[in-house]
Enzyme design. Structure first.
Site, PDB file in Angstrom:
ATOM      1  N   LYS A 122     -19.181 -12.754   6.276  1.00  0.00           N
ATOM      2  CA  LYS A 122     -19.638 -11.446   5.650  1.00  0.00           C
ATOM      3  C   LYS A 122     -19.395 -11.318   4.129  1.00  0.00           C
ATOM      4  CE  LYS A 122     -20.497 -10.979   9.715  1.00  0.00           C
ATOM      5  NZ  LYS A 122     -21.819 -11.409  10.558  1.00  0.00           N
ATOM      6  N   LYS A 164     -13.021  -4.344   4.357  1.00  0.00           N
ATOM      7  CA  LYS A 164     -13.766  -5.251   5.633  1.00  0.00           C
ATOM      8  C   LYS A 164     -12.955  -6.617   5.753  1.00  0.00           C
ATOM      9  CE  LYS A 164     -18.017  -2.611   5.618  1.00  0.00           C
ATOM     10  NZ  LYS A 164     -19.591  -2.578   5.645  1.00  0.00           N
ATOM     11  N   GLY A 171     -18.099  -4.492  12.931  1.00  0.00           N
ATOM     12  CA  GLY A 171     -16.994  -3.299  12.700  1.00  0.00           C
ATOM     13  C   GLY A 171     -15.489  -3.939  13.127  1.00  0.00           C
ATOM     14  N   GLU A 206     -15.382  -2.035  -0.197  1.00  0.00           N
ATOM     15  CA  GLU A 206     -16.876  -1.359  -0.519  1.00  0.00           C
ATOM     16  C   GLU A 206     -16.730   0.067  -0.772  1.00  0.00           C
ATOM     17  OE1 GLU A 206     -19.379  -2.193   2.872  1.00  0.00           O
ATOM     18  OE2 GLU A 206     -19.871  -4.194   2.042  1.00  0.00           O
ATOM     19  N   ILE A 209     -19.947   4.663   2.906  1.00  0.00           N
ATOM     20  CA  ILE A 209     -21.271   5.384   2.852  1.00  0.00           C
ATOM     21  C   ILE A 209     -21.083   6.701   4.079  1.00  0.00           C
ATOM     22  CG2 ILE A 209     -23.678   5.363   3.190  1.00  0.00           C
ATOM     23  CD1 ILE A 209     -22.726   3.621   0.983  1.00  0.00           C
ATOM     24  N   GLU A 294     -25.396  -6.635   7.100  1.00  0.00           N
ATOM     25  CA  GLU A 294     -25.138  -8.072   7.589  1.00  0.00           C
ATOM     26  C   GLU A 294     -26.384  -8.433   8.123  1.00  0.00           C
ATOM     27  OE1 GLU A 294     -22.402  -7.646  11.165  1.00  0.00           O
ATOM     28  OE2 GLU A 294     -21.027  -6.588  10.028  1.00  0.00           O
ATOM     29  N   ASN A 296     -28.054 -10.676  11.509  1.00  0.00           N
ATOM     30  CA  ASN A 296     -27.699 -11.000  12.646  1.00  0.00           C
ATOM     31  C   ASN A 296     -28.748 -12.456  12.883  1.00  0.00           C
ATOM     32  OD1 ASN A 296     -25.614  -9.180  13.430  1.00  0.00           O
ATOM     33  ND2 ASN A 296     -27.355  -7.941  13.748  1.00  0.00           N
ATOM     34  N   ARG A 298     -29.819 -14.265  15.551  1.00  0.00           N
ATOM     35  CA  ARG A 298     -30.192 -14.413  16.652  1.00  0.00           C
ATOM     36  C   ARG A 298     -30.995 -13.367  17.183  1.00  0.00           C
ATOM     37  NH1 ARG A 298     -25.605 -11.038  16.573  1.00  0.00           N
ATOM     38  NH2 ARG A 298     -25.863  -9.150  17.679  1.00  0.00           N
ATOM     39  N   ARG A 344     -29.225   1.159  27.033  1.00  0.00           N
ATOM     40  CA  ARG A 344     -28.262  -0.133  27.907  1.00  0.00           C
ATOM     41  C   ARG A 344     -27.673   0.832  29.072  1.00  0.00           C
ATOM     42  NH1 ARG A 344     -25.690  -3.673  23.366  1.00  0.00           N
ATOM     43  NH2 ARG A 344     -27.673  -3.506  21.596  1.00  0.00           N
TER      44      ARG A 344
HETATM   45  C1  MV4 Z   1     -19.788   0.793   6.558  1.00  0.00           C
HETATM   46  C2  MV4 Z   1     -19.658   2.133   6.876  1.00  0.00           C
HETATM   47  C3  MV4 Z   1     -19.885   2.778   5.650  1.00  0.00           C
HETATM   48  N1  MV4 Z   1     -19.535   2.482   4.611  1.00  0.00           N
HETATM   49  N2  MV4 Z   1     -19.825   0.161   5.124  1.00  0.00           N
HETATM   50  C4  MV4 Z   1     -19.591  -0.944  11.053  1.00  0.00           C
HETATM   51  C5  MV4 Z   1     -20.044  -2.190  11.580  1.00  0.00           C
HETATM   52  C6  MV4 Z   1     -20.023  -2.977  10.252  1.00  0.00           C
HETATM   53  N3  MV4 Z   1     -21.357  -3.851  10.573  1.00  0.00           N
HETATM   54  C7  MV4 Z   1     -19.987  -2.249   9.254  1.00  0.00           C
HETATM   55  N4  MV4 Z   1     -19.812  -0.904   9.828  1.00  0.00           N
HETATM   56  C8  MV4 Z   1     -19.714   0.015   8.793  1.00  0.00           C
HETATM   57  N5  MV4 Z   1     -19.727  -0.261   7.480  1.00  0.00           N
HETATM   58  C9  MV4 Z   1     -19.599   1.213   4.360  1.00  0.00           C
HETATM   59  N6  MV4 Z   1     -19.620   0.623   2.995  1.00  0.00           N
HETATM   60  C10 MV4 Z   1     -19.701   2.424   8.114  1.00  0.00           C
HETATM   61  C11 MV4 Z   1     -19.750   1.427   9.010  1.00  0.00           C
HETATM   62  C12 MV4 Z   1     -19.867   1.882  10.427  1.00  0.00           C
HETATM   63  C13 MV4 Z   1     -20.866   1.867  11.440  1.00  0.00           C
HETATM   64  C14 MV4 Z   1     -22.196   1.137  10.747  1.00  0.00           C
HETATM   65  C15 MV4 Z   1     -23.109   0.966  11.833  1.00  0.00           C
HETATM   66  C16 MV4 Z   1     -23.129   1.555  12.988  1.00  0.00           C
HETATM   67  C17 MV4 Z   1     -22.013   2.243  13.364  1.00  0.00           C
HETATM   68  C18 MV4 Z   1     -21.001   2.305  12.719  1.00  0.00           C
HETATM   69  C19 MV4 Z   1     -19.967   3.035  12.887  1.00  0.00           C
HETATM   70  C20 MV4 Z   1     -18.858   3.126  12.194  1.00  0.00           C
HETATM   71  C21 MV4 Z   1     -18.672   2.690  11.078  1.00  0.00           C
END
Ligand code: MV4
Length: 466
Positions: A122, A164, A171, A206, A209, A294, A296, A298, A344
């Site tokens: 990542k 992260k 997550g 980061e 958000i 990110e 994916n 696939r 789902r």
């Molecule tokens: C974040 C975020 C808030 N701010 N990054 C969760 C999965 C991973 N791919 C990154 N994720 C998040 N990154 C920043 N800078 C909040 C999440 C996040 C989230 C993102 C997408 C869908 C559900 C989520 C649930 C909790 C946190």
């Protein structure tokens, strides 16, 4: 003069459950024989019956069956399959597996290993995207090594910040820090957790958000330089990073924003010379700003909602692209029509923390009628094994607009009868009836903030039943 499309001799599907069926269906439409593989727990599975031939590849645990690379490659060799479709999960994003397929002269239906490897890390993915001028979430330019650098950066960006794991994704291994004084300790925990889970302790930070939407762009690329975006999906309805409902389009994305996000997604794909079906995930904030999260590499569980609103068979395009054919459409041919929602269907008890409920399905009456699609390997008498994830199918509805899609979802959920195992159908009924869901403005906090899971109905059978 039209060139005859070369075909695969046979496609082996290195997967199980509904996605194995999904791929077999398109293989049959293309008149390409399909080969199923199965574990000892999946002998009676529908994909074994629906494929043209099937091979047992090992005992129930995934590590000995669906992740067993020598067994899979042997099955492909014995069956004379010249291509492997990985589905999602299992080996679908494993660059070493792709290289082994290539070494055995078996075509992996998906991107090249370099793209998969780059997007799999990542921090590396984010660095690549920043260099390609894709808008990424503000944060450390690379993996963060010392506390002083992290503290200085967090101070500069302002709290809260999120830590992260570089090897993470989906997550896993994330921490949110609200103050200088808690940052070092949270970074240490994140490092330990990541080391234990992935054997890699690299982390980055980061800006956090708040209450974002998870909006992802489907892209498709061929080996002739065509890269197109096929609209977005709103996947904000998740619990512990498990998506439960996905829809297309996103209620908060208009034509202008769709175009902007689409162009960025195409830029992201081109930056890693992407080939095949892929998904670029973004966080969309309250102000309509979006950030790369990110990619994916696939086909995803939720690809169906994109199929429903574009009319395109994504698996068919994946196979054609793998054969070296150009995509069968251009950007100008993609039109988003109506609205689709995927729910789902997991064998889990939503009233008991979504506890998995494996066991025998005694009744299975899926809904039908206008705008309803069921992708499922379940049937009455089918035993849901405890060894894999608990998804037993997907209900996908289509409507001319979002309101009609929701009305059809409610109607289809009402028709759906499953007995023998608990399912999340009552959860979906409560969501479809929820005012915050219905107005479309929900964020990733929806389930935590807007749902009372203890008040769900107990059964999924409708009023006429006693
Ligand atoms: C974040 C975020 C808030 N701010 N990054 C969760 C999965 C991973 N791919 C990154 N994720 C998040 N990154 C920043 N800078 C909040 C999440 C996040 C989230 C993102 C997408 C869908 C559900 C989520 C649930 C909790 C946190």
């Amino acid at each position: 003069m039209a060139k005859a499309v070369q075909k695969f001799r046979k496609i082996l599907i290195a997967n199980r459950g509904e996605i194995a069926l999904r791929v077999i269906r398109t293989c049959r439409e293309l008149h390409i024989p399909s080969v199923a593989v199965y574990s000892e727990a999946d002998r009676d599975s529908l994909h074994v019956k629906m494929a043209d031939e099937a091979y047992c590849i090992g005992p129930a645990p995934s590590a000995q069956s669906y992740l067993n690379v020598p067994a899979l490659l042997s099955a492909a060799e014995v069956a004379c399959a010249d291509a492997i479709h990985p589905g999602y999960g299992f080996l679908s994003e494993n660059a070493d597996f792709i290289e082994k397929c290539q070494a055995h002269e078996i075509c992996f239906i998906g991107p090249d290993p370099e793209a998969v490897r780059r997007m799999g890390n990542k921090a590396e993915a984010k660095k690549t995207m920043r260099q390609a001028k894709v808008n990424v979430i503000p944060g450390s330019k690379d993996v963060i090594r010392d506390d002083e650098a992290a503290l200085a950066l967090a101070q500069e960006m302002g709290y809260p910040v999120i830590i992260k794991a570089s090897a993470g994704g989906g997550g896993r291994g994330m921490r949110v820090a609200h103050h200088n004084h808690e940052l070092p300790a949270l970074m240490a925990t994140a490092r330990q957790e990541s080391q234990a889970a992935f054997g890699n302790s690299d982390i980055y930070i980061e800006k956090y958000i708040a209450e974002p939407k998870h909006v992802e762009l489907q892209i498709m690329a061929d080996r002739h330089g065509n890269v197109v975006y096929m609209g977005e999906r709103d996947c904000s309805i998740q619990r512990r990073h498990q998506k439960l409902i996905e829809e297309a389009p996103c209620a908060m994305v208009d034509e202008k924003l769709r175009h902007k996000m689409g162009e960025v997604a195409v830029k992201a794909a081109k930056a890693v010379k992407y080939v095949g079906a892929g998904t670029v995930e973004f966080l969309l904030d309250k102000n309509g700003e979006f950030y790369f999260m990110e990619m994916n590499t696939r086909l995803q569980v939720e690809h169906c909602v994109t199929e429903m609103v574009t009319g395109i068979d994504l698996v068919r395009e994946q196979i054609l692209v793998a054969l070296g054919e150009p995509l069968s459409f251009r950007q100008k041919d993609i039109h988003i029509q109506g609205h689709a929602i995927e729910m789902r269907i997991n064998a889990e008890d939503p009233k008991r923390n979504f506890m998995p409920c494996p066991g025998t399905i005694t009744l299975w009456h899926p809904p039908g009628g206008p705008g309803v699609r069921i992708d499922s390997h379940a049937y009455a008498g089918y035993k849901v094994p405890p060894n894999y994830d608990s998804m037993i199918g997907k209900l996908i509805v289509w409507g001319a607009d979002r309101a009609q899609a929701i009305a059809r979802a409610e109607r289809a959920l009402h028709e759906f009868i499953v007995d023998g195992v608990k399912t999340v159908i009552p959860f979906h009924q409560a969501v479809m009836n929820n005012a915050f869901y219905r107005n479309g403005t929900f964020s990733t906090n929806f389930i935590a903030r807007r749902m009372n899971l203890t008040e769900l109905e107990d059964t999924t059978t409708h009023g006429a039943q006693t």
